[in-house]
Design a protein around this motif. Structure first.
Motif, PDB file in Angstrom:
ATOM      1  N   LYS A  37      13.872  34.572   4.372  1.00 20.63           N
ATOM      2  CA  LYS A  37      14.839  35.460   5.086  1.00 20.63           C
ATOM      3  C   LYS A  37      15.475  34.640   6.064  1.00 20.63           C
ATOM      4  N   HIS A 245      16.309  45.172   4.034  1.00 26.71           N
ATOM      5  CA  HIS A 245      16.529  46.359   4.727  1.00 26.71           C
ATOM      6  C   HIS A 245      18.130  46.880   4.491  1.00 26.71           C
ATOM      7  N   ARG A 264      28.226  42.983  -0.312  1.00 30.16           N
ATOM      8  CA  ARG A 264      26.782  43.460  -1.084  1.00 30.16           C
ATOM      9  C   ARG A 264      27.359  44.673  -1.845  1.00 30.16           C
ATOM     10  N   SER A 299      22.018  38.929  10.022  1.00 32.20           N
ATOM     11  CA  SER A 299      23.372  38.427   9.317  1.00 32.20           C
ATOM     12  C   SER A 299      24.204  39.193  10.512  1.00 32.20           C
ATOM     13  N   CYS A 351      18.358  49.755  13.889  1.00 34.18           N
ATOM     14  CA  CYS A 351      17.185  49.021  13.830  1.00 34.18           C
ATOM     15  C   CYS A 351      16.164  49.301  14.861  1.00 34.18           C
TER      16      CYS A 351
HETATM   17  O1  DAV Z   1      22.065  41.773   7.083  1.00 33.10           O
HETATM   18  O2  DAV Z   1      20.803  40.579   7.882  1.00 33.10           O
HETATM   19  C1  DAV Z   1      19.602  43.178   8.795  1.00 33.10           C
HETATM   20  C2  DAV Z   1      19.024  44.347   8.906  1.00 33.10           C
HETATM   21  C3  DAV Z   1      17.958  44.442   9.830  1.00 33.10           C
HETATM   22  N1  DAV Z   1      17.069  45.723   9.962  1.00 33.10           N
HETATM   23  C4  DAV Z   1      21.087  41.377   7.340  1.00 33.10           C
HETATM   24  C5  DAV Z   1      20.199  42.940   7.532  1.00 33.10           C
END
Ligand code: DAV
Length: 375
Positions: A37, A245, A264, A299, A351
Motif C-alpha cells: 500500500k 478502500h 480510477r 493518496s 474514514c
Molecule cells: O486513495 O489512498 C484512501 C482511503 C482511506 N480509507 C487512497 C484511499
C-alpha cells in the motif's frame, strides 16, 4: 429503550456517529500487507516504525475535536473510541507484529448495516486488535438498544498463506502492477475471508465491495451468506495500482448520484447496473494538492473522502478548493472542515467516522439487477 443503531447508506440524515482519535497512533512495522500500500517512493519507507510524534498527534486531535464540535452543534451525537497503548508487540499463535496502528479510522473496522454493527476481519496484522478500541461503545449500544445486532466476522489467521510473497518484487514496473490489478491478482490470497469495512459501499439492499488489497472474493462470499437479504456485488477499478478502500474512489452523495475518482475507472461493463437504474456518475474535481501530507498512507484523493450529513449537506476538507466548488455546483450545502493534519493517521472525513444512526430505511435503489457485478 430507544433505538440507537440504524444506518443503511452513506447519505440519509446523520444523527449519531463514532469519530476516531489520533492518540498513541503508530507507524506499523513492515508486514506483508502494508508493503504494497505504501508507494515505493513514500517518506513512510524512510522512517522507523513506532509511535508518531506527539506534536503531530496533538495537531490531528485538535482537528478531530473541532470536527466533533461542529457535528455536535448540528445536533449529531458524537462518540469517541478508547485508544490502546498501540506501541506494544502483539501476536497470535501464528505471528508477531512490532506494534499496532491506532484508532483514527473507525470506518475501516466497523460496518453498520441496519441495526447491525459488524466488526470487519481486517487484513493487516497490526490492525488485528483494533476492534478493542470500539468495544466499550459497542457494549453500551448493545446494552441500551434491544434491537442492536453485534457481530464479528471470523478472525483471520493472517499467516503467510494469506499473502502473496514478494507481490511487488524489486524493480516491478507500474505497467506490471496495473496488469496484476486488472487480472484481479492482489497481495491478499483467497485462503480465508479478509475485508476492511471501508471497502463496502452500503446502498440499501445492495452492498458493493471493492475487490483489492484489503478485501478478497472470499469475504464477499462470507458477506453474502451473512446478509442473506442483501445483494452483494464486486467492483474493481483496474487503473488503481493500490486498490484499498472504496471511499476515495466511488462516493455516493445522494440517491442517484456518485462522484468517481478521475484516475480510477470501473472495469468495462461494471457500470451497467448504475446506468440501468439511472444513477449518475460524475467525475470528481481534481485534488487541490500534488502530494499527501508527510508520513501519510493515503493518496491525494482523500479530497473525495467527504462525510455526507444528508441529501443536501456535505463536509469537505477545507483546503480542497476544487472539490468544495464542485459540491457547490452540484447544489450541496458545503461545510469546509480543516482536516489535513489528520490524514497521516489513516484517512479523511469519511474514514474518520463510522455511522451509528441515520434516519431512513432499507431502500431498493437498484431494482434492475443487470450486469456482471453480483457475487
Ligand atoms: O486513495 O489512498 C484512501 C482511503 C482511506 N480509507 C487512497 C484511499
Amino acid at each position: 429503550m430507544a433505538k440507537i443503531v440504524n444506518s443503511w447508506n452513506d447519505f440519509d440524515p446523520l444523527k449519531h456517529v463514532i469519530l476516531g482519535r489520533a492518540d498513541n497512533c503508530c507507524i506499523p512495522a513492515p508486514e506483508p500487507a502494508t508493503e504494497t500500500k505504501i508507494p515505493t517512493d513514500s517518506d513512510m519507507r524512510k522512517v522507523p516504525w513506532g509511535p508518531r510524534s506527539q506534536e503531530s498527534v496533538d495537531r490531528a486531535n485538535e482537528q478531530l475535536d473541532n470536527f466533533a464540535a461542529l457535528l455536535t452543534k448540528r445536533g449529531i451525537k458524537v462518540d469517541r473510541p478508547t485508544p490502546l497503548d498501540f506501541n506494544q508487540e502483539i501476536g497470535t499463535p501464528d505471528w508477531k507484529a512490532g506494534c499496532m496502528f491506532g484508532c483514527m479510522p473507525p470506518r475501516d473496522v466497523l460496518l453498520t448495516v441496519g441495526s447491525e454493527i459488524l466488526e470487519a476481519t481486517m487484513s493487516y496484522r497490526s490492525r488485528w486488535f483494533e476492534y478493542l478500541c470500539y468495544r466499550p461503545l459497542l457494549q453500551s449500544y448493545f446494552d441500551n438498544d434491544p434491537e442492536m445486532r453485534w457481530e464479528a466476522a471470523p478472525k483471520p489467521r493472517l499467516t503467510d498463506k494469506s499473502y502473496y510473497k514478494d507481490y511487488l518484487h524489486q524493480g516491478i514496473t507500474m505497467e506490471e502492477r496495473l496488469k496484476m490489478v486488472a487480472d484481479l491478482h492482489f497481495v491478499t490470497t483467497e485462503y480465508e475471508p479478509l475485508f476492511d469495512a471501508a471497502d463496502i459501499m452500503r446502498l440499501g439492499e445492495d452492498l458493493f465491495c471493492y475487490h483489492g488489497f484489503t478485501t478478497n472474493r472470499k469475504a464477499m462470499l462470507w458477506l453474502k451468506r451473512h446478509f442473506p437479504y442483501h445483494r452483494v456485488h464486486a467492483l474493481n477499478f483496474p487503473t488503481d495500482a493500490s486498490p484499498t478502500h472504496i471511499d476515495a474512489t466511488l462516493v455516493p452523495l445522494n440517491p442517484g448520484l456518485f462522484i468517481n475518482n478521475p484516475n480510477r475507472h470501473l472495469a468495462p461493463g461494471l457500470d451497467e447496473i448504475f446506468r440501468a437504474n439511472d444513477w449518475e456518475i460524475v467525475i470528481a474535481a481534481p485534488a487541490a494538492h500534488k502530494t499527501p501530507p508527510p508520513l501519510c498512507f493515503s493518496s491525494v484523493w482523500l479530497s473525495m473522502n467527504c462525510l455526507v450529513l444528508d441529501h443536501k449537506t456535505v463536509c469537505v476538507e477545507a483546503s480542497e478548493v476544487y472539490q468544495l466548488e464542485q459540491m457547490d455546483k452540484l447544489g450541496k450545502e458545503v461545510i469546509p472542515v480543516p482536516f489535513r493534519d489528520v490524514y497521516p493517521f489513516g484517512g479523511g472525513l469519511h474514514c474518520s467516522t463510522a455511522d451509528i444512526y441515520r434516519e431512513g430505511v432499507c431502500e431498493n435503489y437498484f431494482p434492475k439487477q443487470v450486469g456482471t457485478t453480483r457475487v
